[in-house]
Design an enzyme around this catalytic site. Structure first.
Site, PDB file in Angstrom:
ATOM      1  N   HIS A  10      21.272  87.570 -14.604  1.00 51.62           N
ATOM      2  CA  HIS A  10      20.143  87.005 -13.849  1.00 51.62           C
ATOM      3  C   HIS A  10      20.400  87.005 -12.339  1.00 51.62           C
ATOM      4  O   HIS A  10      21.425  86.507 -11.874  1.00 51.62           O
ATOM      5  CB  HIS A  10      19.880  85.570 -14.330  1.00 51.62           C
ATOM      6  CG  HIS A  10      18.772  84.878 -13.585  1.00 51.62           C
ATOM      7  ND1 HIS A  10      17.487  84.779 -14.082  1.00 51.62           N
ATOM      8  CD2 HIS A  10      18.752  84.289 -12.367  1.00 51.62           C
ATOM      9  CE1 HIS A  10      16.736  84.136 -13.194  1.00 51.62           C
ATOM     10  NE2 HIS A  10      17.486  83.824 -12.148  1.00 51.62           N
TER      11      HIS A  10
ATOM     12  N   ASP B 138      16.326  90.048 -14.837  1.00 55.78           N
ATOM     13  CA  ASP B 138      17.444  90.082 -15.779  1.00 55.78           C
ATOM     14  C   ASP B 138      17.733  91.558 -16.003  1.00 55.78           C
ATOM     15  O   ASP B 138      16.826  92.300 -16.393  1.00 55.78           O
ATOM     16  CB  ASP B 138      17.071  89.422 -17.106  1.00 55.78           C
ATOM     17  CG  ASP B 138      16.715  87.958 -16.937  1.00 55.78           C
ATOM     18  OD1 ASP B 138      17.254  87.312 -16.023  1.00 55.78           O
ATOM     19  OD2 ASP B 138      15.888  87.454 -17.730  1.00 55.78           O
TER      20      ASP B 138
ATOM     21  N   GLU C  23      24.690  83.005 -16.121  1.00 56.67           N
ATOM     22  CA  GLU C  23      24.130  84.222 -16.745  1.00 56.67           C
ATOM     23  C   GLU C  23      24.469  85.434 -15.884  1.00 56.67           C
ATOM     24  O   GLU C  23      23.917  85.586 -14.795  1.00 56.67           O
ATOM     25  CB  GLU C  23      22.597  84.102 -16.859  1.00 56.67           C
ATOM     26  CG  GLU C  23      22.134  82.884 -17.649  1.00 56.67           C
ATOM     27  CD  GLU C  23      20.606  82.708 -17.614  1.00 56.67           C
ATOM     28  OE1 GLU C  23      19.914  83.494 -16.939  1.00 56.67           O
ATOM     29  OE2 GLU C  23      20.125  81.774 -18.277  1.00 56.67           O
TER      30      GLU C  23
ATOM     31  N   HIS D 167      11.426  83.667 -12.236  1.00 54.21           N
ATOM     32  CA  HIS D 167      10.757  84.799 -12.890  1.00 54.21           C
ATOM     33  C   HIS D 167       9.237  84.672 -12.736  1.00 54.21           C
ATOM     34  O   HIS D 167       8.541  85.669 -12.583  1.00 54.21           O
ATOM     35  CB  HIS D 167      11.110  84.844 -14.379  1.00 54.21           C
ATOM     36  CG  HIS D 167      12.463  85.392 -14.678  1.00 54.21           C
ATOM     37  ND1 HIS D 167      12.760  86.725 -14.591  1.00 54.21           N
ATOM     38  CD2 HIS D 167      13.606  84.789 -15.067  1.00 54.21           C
ATOM     39  CE1 HIS D 167      14.025  86.933 -14.930  1.00 54.21           C
ATOM     40  NE2 HIS D 167      14.567  85.758 -15.215  1.00 54.21           N
TER      41      HIS D 167
HETATM   42 ZN   LIG Z   1      16.535  85.463 -15.799  1.00 52.06          ZN
END
Ligand SMILES: [Zn+2]
Length: 217
Positions: A199, A139, A196, A132
């Protein structure tokens, strides 16, 4: 047109910032872009106002329950932004669009996150550097034409097995929705991670970590 208005209103409701009217944008070259374009980033909401933006770390609605960012913004490296716009075009043909929870995360904000939650299971240590903070990770989820999020099985930033992408013990609809998200993003050069579902990192280029923090009005 009705949908556009609904999406804009929703964007306003969730971010507090009303995106520019799409009708006033003929192409990106004529848009007066925010200063961040000079720092090697692009503002996704300006380039494609049909993408919803709800930057959770600029609110208290995140797993830390505190506001990490001074104000919301979805900045990304140019190629990363272009790829997402392409993905959004694909989704729009099916009546869906993207909704962003997080984009570029300046290293000083990564540090704030780490100071709140110094646990490498949940937060990448600033010394290591998150994708990021390179402006190359996002995300996100998918919304329908009413701006309603598709059921992905968990909320954003739910840390547990239920959020894992290799967990197939989930309702068929959830698996289908996750597959749509994954396949749409893989088709434009992103790759997901195991833990996740929300992501994804852009794979084609390696960008440096950045300390640049966007200004708040
Ligand atoms: Zn992320």
């Amino acid at each position: 047109m009705k949908i556009h208005v609904a999406l804009l209103l929703l964007a306003f409701a969730t971010t507090g910032v009303l995106a520019q009217n799409p009708a006033s944008i003929s192409n990106s070259a004529t848009v007066e872009l925010p200063p961040a374009v000079n720092k090697g980033f692009r503002d996704l909401a300006v380039l494609d106002p049909t993408i919803l933006v709800d930057i959770r770390y600029a609110t208290t609605n995140n797993f830390t329950h505190s506001k990490i960012y001074d104000c919301p913004r979805c900045l990304l490296r140019p190629d990363v932004a272009d790829a997402l716009i392409k993905a959004n075009e694909t989704l729009k043909k099916r009546g869906f669009s993207l909704k962003m929870f997080d984009c570029y995360r300046p290293r000083p904000y990564q540090q704030r996150l780490w100071d709140k939650v110094p646990n490498p299971d949940y937060v990448t240590p600033p010394s290591k550097g998150s994708m990021h903070s390179r402006g190359a990770a996002v995300d996100l989820t998918i919304v329908d034409s009413n701006g309603k999020e598709l059921d992905m099985g968990t909320e954003f930033d739910y840390f547990g097995v239920k959020a894992h992408t290799d967990n197939l013990q989930l309702p068929a609809e959830v698996l289908t929705n996750r597959k749509l998200l994954r396949e749409t993003l893989e088709a434009v050069g992103f790759k997901g991670i195991r833990t996740e579902w929300w992501h994804f990192s852009y794979q084609s280029k390696k960008y440096p970590l950045s300390d640049y923090v966007w200004p708040c009005r």
